[in-house]
Write a protein that holds these residues in place. Structure first.
Motif, mmCIF file in Angstrom:
data_model
loop_
_atom_site.group_PDB
_atom_site.id
_atom_site.type_symbol
_atom_site.label_atom_id
_atom_site.label_comp_id
_atom_site.label_asym_id
_atom_site.label_seq_id
_atom_site.Cartn_x
_atom_site.Cartn_y
_atom_site.Cartn_z
ATOM 1 N N GLY A 21 0.817 -1.213 0.000
ATOM 2 C CA GLY A 21 0.000 0.000 0.000
ATOM 3 C C GLY A 21 0.845 1.255 0.000
ATOM 4 O O GLY A 21 0.550 2.214 -0.723
ATOM 5 N N VAL A 22 1.903 1.268 0.788
ATOM 6 C CA VAL A 22 2.792 2.425 0.835
ATOM 7 C C VAL A 22 3.482 2.620 -0.513
ATOM 8 O O VAL A 22 3.581 3.742 -1.022
ATOM 9 N N LEU A 24 2.356 1.679 -3.415
ATOM 10 C CA LEU A 24 1.343 2.141 -4.357
ATOM 11 C C LEU A 24 1.072 3.640 -4.192
ATOM 12 O O LEU A 24 0.992 4.379 -5.175
ATOM 13 N N VAL A 25 0.961 4.099 -2.975
ATOM 14 C CA VAL A 25 0.722 5.527 -2.721
ATOM 15 C C VAL A 25 1.905 6.361 -3.215
ATOM 16 O O VAL A 25 1.719 7.397 -3.859
ATOM 17 N N VAL A 26 3.104 5.923 -2.957
ATOM 18 C CA VAL A 26 4.292 6.647 -3.429
ATOM 19 C C VAL A 26 4.316 6.682 -4.956
ATOM 20 O O VAL A 26 4.622 7.717 -5.563
ATOM 21 N N LEU A 28 1.704 6.536 -7.022
ATOM 22 C CA LEU A 28 0.657 7.436 -7.508
ATOM 23 C C LEU A 28 1.035 8.906 -7.320
ATOM 24 O O LEU A 28 0.794 9.737 -8.199
ATOM 25 N N ILE A 29 1.629 9.237 -6.196
ATOM 26 C CA ILE A 29 2.084 10.612 -5.970
ATOM 27 C C ILE A 29 3.166 10.977 -6.978
ATOM 28 O O ILE A 29 3.159 12.067 -7.556
#
Length: 77
Positions: A21-22, A24-26, A28-29
């Motif tokens: 999850g981390v 994936l968030v990185v 996307l940002i």
């Protein structure tokens, strides 16, 4: 399996999902940052269509439109 082994096995899966999850968030940002940076560097927008520029303030009342249509008609013989 004992209760401790079961809890430890479940913790490994949740740790993996947390890391995924981390990441994936990185990702996307980073993709948003890269896209906005690329868009700012892009070519400026093309100039507006010349026909559209001529009609920019072309509001007419029905009377003016009828008068213009009469002026554009071919003479009748």
């Amino acid at each position: 399996m004992t209760a401790i082994e079961t809890i430890a096995a479940e913790g490994q899966a949740s740790l993996f999902l947390l890391i995924a999850g981390v990441v994936l968030v990185v990702f996307l940002i980073g993709a948003f940052w890269y896209g906005s940076r690329r868009r700012r560097r892009g070519a400026p927008p093309a100039t507006q269509n010349p026909a559209a520029q001529q009609r920019e303030d072309s509001w007419q009342t029905p009377e003016e439109r009828a008068r213009d249509q009469e002026d554009q008609e071919y003479p009748r013989s």
